[in-house]
Design an enzyme around this catalytic site. Structure first.
Site, PDB file in Angstrom:
ATOM      1  N   ASP A 100     -10.731   2.029  -2.426  1.00  0.00           N
ATOM      2  CA  ASP A 100     -11.093   1.679  -1.061  1.00  0.00           C
ATOM      3  C   ASP A 100     -12.603   1.647  -0.866  1.00  0.00           C
ATOM      4  O   ASP A 100     -13.082   1.226   0.191  1.00  0.00           O
ATOM      5  CB  ASP A 100     -10.488   2.681  -0.077  1.00  0.00           C
ATOM      6  CG  ASP A 100      -8.987   2.516   0.075  1.00  0.00           C
ATOM      7  OD1 ASP A 100      -8.475   1.422  -0.213  1.00  0.00           O
ATOM      8  OD2 ASP A 100      -8.315   3.489   0.479  1.00  0.00           O
ATOM      9  N   ASP A 147       0.843  -1.200   0.000  1.00  0.00           N
ATOM     10  CA  ASP A 147       0.000   0.000   0.000  1.00  0.00           C
ATOM     11  C   ASP A 147       0.874   1.244   0.000  1.00  0.00           C
ATOM     12  O   ASP A 147       2.072   1.195   0.309  1.00  0.00           O
ATOM     13  CB  ASP A 147      -0.898  -0.010   1.238  1.00  0.00           C
ATOM     14  CG  ASP A 147      -2.177   0.805   1.050  1.00  0.00           C
ATOM     15  OD1 ASP A 147      -2.275   1.546   0.055  1.00  0.00           O
ATOM     16  OD2 ASP A 147      -3.066   0.699   1.909  1.00  0.00           O
TER      17      ASP A 147
END
Length: 696
Positions: free
Chosen positions: A514, A444
């Protein structure tokens, strides 16, 4: 008989013809389209009458420097320090090979050699273009602009541009505009492709209201970038693309060569729908032999536990995930020391003993004993100000002397352009992956570089920090692929902030957003699949409510939507009742039966999320066609008032063949499915369906 030189690159369904211009020392596009389009007068030819511009400004040039092209957009701006900018080159020669072409131009006065490079990609309809710039003089050069390439598209009444826009949690929104005159530009200065725009563009002739032939470009660069489309005076549209140095220029020392990122160029006679399949095949090519490893159904514990990670709760989730058919358990953020919330811990990548009192390896073994693979989240480029790493190496972060270090998400960013930082990240990943039984890694990145400096490394305008960070990022990923070939790598940057072909070539899946809300995610995936392949699209089933479209949808809708790519589950399974778990187990079992068709088949987007019924059709390498159908609109009123089932017209089938849906014991002709479509009777409790058709 032409009096100028021409070269043609061919793929199975396209050809790309370049010629040496009869008007000056440059290359220009002669033809680009289906096979045979190069025979006949060029659609990009022009009258050769110019007023207030030069012939180079009017030409459909492949690449031209400021100097030769002073008015309508140069692809290269170069000069010596303290001297006028501009290059006036001469053609030196061409080198041809199987599927390759190199055209060389030189400016001896400036001391610059420019090579325009072309290469077809085997098994695809993609042509790579890039440029090599070499300083041949005894004085350094200043490169203020150095695009990868320019492409020209003939249009009759302006160009319809299709591109992907958004923001965090709303990435990959398909957007269109008509460009008749002027310029359109998009890009990122965030050190990654970013959430606002994807480095991808499609161009069609706006005169055709349907889905006319489509031309596309995609830039292979996970740093700062731009794509610019200009409607030029002669009526054509010219698209330029390249990386953008953070410092505004790059200095090229005598003898050095700068190679630009590759620009992938694609064409489909079947419009945007066909162009998407060209990109899908290309990305299957990028995946290589890893394509045939099944993408396992994962469970990720983030939405269930967030930072509150402890072995007992994680194992409870893992057991339930295994019971419903998950194959992989991933522990997200919160597993390492100092990570009670987002204010600490980043950089100190050691399992928290308090979270795993019996030891981390015991915990991993317990997960694997359930029949699950094990995966871990990490953010290798980030560091928390209170971490031990930052205390030991404060010089490793981007910073500017005398200026405050701005926190984004309570963290700083490591300067991955430094070799010592790269070595630290590689050592960290090696330690985790060789020291523990980890088969999945989620990489990430949750903040862009802000104060992007490297004090003590020399004058700032001599540091190509963006390119160095990209090189470091790719070096680490290349090491991962070589040292840990069996580990599945997921790319993520706060969702879809870093998705480009360089990343896709080195990862197995990427995380588009997300936002996992059902209707929001449907719009995200619709745009994503225009540019990227289903086998790289990680998608989860969660209980998240809609952010932009809050209308409720069933668990079936969430599963069918997530099954359009690589299926994952992120909901808190402890809150699901027995009925929900049983339904989930059924969907997961069905997904496992068809995932090879979804990942290896030819995908067609059926309608859009703006339609009351939309879906995705996957035609597999065997006799199966899988259709994921979803209801986004109002119901038809049945049974209280007369109504008819919704219909979803399929495409690409054989009209004379017969297709059987074993689940409903119904047989259709291909002509019926193409003309009328598959019927769906939607209700408040039935808003999604997965249909598997087998050709008889």
């Amino acid at each position: 008989m032409t009096s100028y030189r021409r070269w043609t690159l061919r793929t199975e369904h396209t050809c790309y013809t370049v010629r040496l211009s009869p008007d000056g020392p440059w290359a220009e596009l002669d033809a680009w389209g289906p096979p045979g389009v190069e025979t006949g007068p060029s659609a990009l030819d022009w009258s050769r009458r110019t007023h207030f511009i030069t012939p180079a400004d009017a030409a459909p040039a492949e690449y031209l420097p400021y100097g030769l092209r002073p008015f309508t957009g140069a692809d290269l701006v170069a000069g010596r320090p303290g001297a006028e900018r501009g290059a006036w080159w001469e053609f030196e020669g061409a080198e041809e090979g199987p599927g390759t072409l190199r055209l060389t131009f030189t400016d001896d006065l400036l001391g610059l050699r420019t090579v325009l490079c072309y290469a077809t990609v085997p098994g695809t309809d993609v042509i790579h273009r890039w440029t090599e710039l070499t300083c041949t003089g005894d004085e350094e050069l200043r490169l203020e602009r150095f695009d990868s390439a320019a492409v020209n598209v003939p249009v009759t009444a302006g160009a319809r541009l299709t591109y992907l826009t958004g923001q965090w949690s709303q990435e990959f929104q398909r957007t269109q505009l008509t460009l008749t005159r002027g310029a359109f530009t998009m890009g990122s200065s965030q050190g990654v492709p970013g959430h606002a725009y994807a480095p991808w563009l499609a161009v069609q002739d706006a005169a055709d209201p349907g889905d006319p032939p489509a031309y596309g470009v995609a830039l292979e660069w996970p740093g700062n970038w731009h794509i610019t489309a200009e409607a030029e005076p002669g009526g054509a549209v010219r698209v330029r693309a390249g990386r953008v140095p953070h410092e505004g220029l790059v200095r090229l020392a005598p003898g050095d060569t700068l190679t630009t990122p590759r620009l992938a160029c694609a064409f489909s006679a079947e419009g945007l729908d066909g162009l998407s399949r060209v990109w899908h095949r290309y990305e299957r090519h990028l995946t290589g032999e890893r394509l045939h490893r099944p993408r396992k159904v994962l469970y990720n514990s983030w939405e269930a536990t967030t930072f509150d990670v402890d072995a007992a709760a994680q194992l409870e989730l893992a057991k339930t995930a295994a019971d419903i058919g998950a194959e992989l358990f991933v522990v997200d953020d919160g597993w390492f020391t100092g990570r009670a919330d987002d204010t600490g811990g980043l950089g100190d990548w050691y399992p928290d003993p308090a979270a795993f009192p019996s030891g981390f390896d015991t915990f991993v073994a317990d997960v694997r004993a359930l029949g699950l693979d094990f995966g871990l989240w990490i953010e290798p480029e980030a560091v928390s100000p209170g971490s031990r790493l930052y205390a030991d190496h404060p010089d490793w972060v981007y910073r500017i002397d005398g200026r405050p270090a701005r926190l984004v998400r309570n963290q700083l960013l490591l300067d991955l352009g430094r070799t010592d930082v790269q070595d630290f990240v590689i050592a960290t990943l090696d330690r985790l992956l060789t020291g523990h039984d980890i088969s999945y890694l989620k990489w990430d990145m949750n903040r862009p570089p802000t104060e992007r400096g490297r004090p003590g490394a020399g004058p700032a305008d001599r540091l190509d920090l963006d390119a160095q960070h990209v090189a470091g990022y790719l070096r680490v990923l290349d090491h991962l692929r070589t040292a840990q070939p069996e580990v599945t790598v997921e790319g993520c940057a706060g969702g879809g902030g870093r998705i480009d072909h360089a990343t896709l070539a080195r990862t197995d899946v990427v995380w588009p957003s997300d936002n996992t809300a059902p209707l929001d995610r449907l719009a995200i995936q619709y745009g994503f699949l225009h540019a990227h392949a289903p086998h790289v699209m990680s998608s989860w089933v969660t209980d998240a409510p809609g952010v932009f479209d809050p209308r409720p949808r069933s668990l079936a809708f969430r599963f069918v939507g997530a099954m359009c790519g690589v299926l994952g589950i992120g909901a808190d399974l402890r809150k699901w009742d027995a009925g929900q778990r049983a339904e989930a187990a059924g969907w997961i079992a069905r997904y496992k039966e068809v995932r090879d068709v979804v990942h290896l088949g030819e995908a067609r987007l059926l309608g859009s999320p703006l339609d009351a019924t939309c879906g995705v059709q996957y035609d597999g390498p065997d006799a199966r066609t899988v259709v994921a159908a979803l209801s986004t609109g109002r119901l038809d009123g049945s049974p209280l008032v007369p109504g008819r089932p919704a219909r979803l017209r399929l495409r690409g089938l054989d009209p004379a063949a017969r297709y059987r849906d074993a689940a409903s014991a119904t047989t259709y002709s291909g002509a019926h499915l193409l003309h009328y479509g598959l019927p769906f009777t939607w209700s408040a409790d039935h808003d999604a369906e997965l249909v598997v058709l087998t050709r008889q």
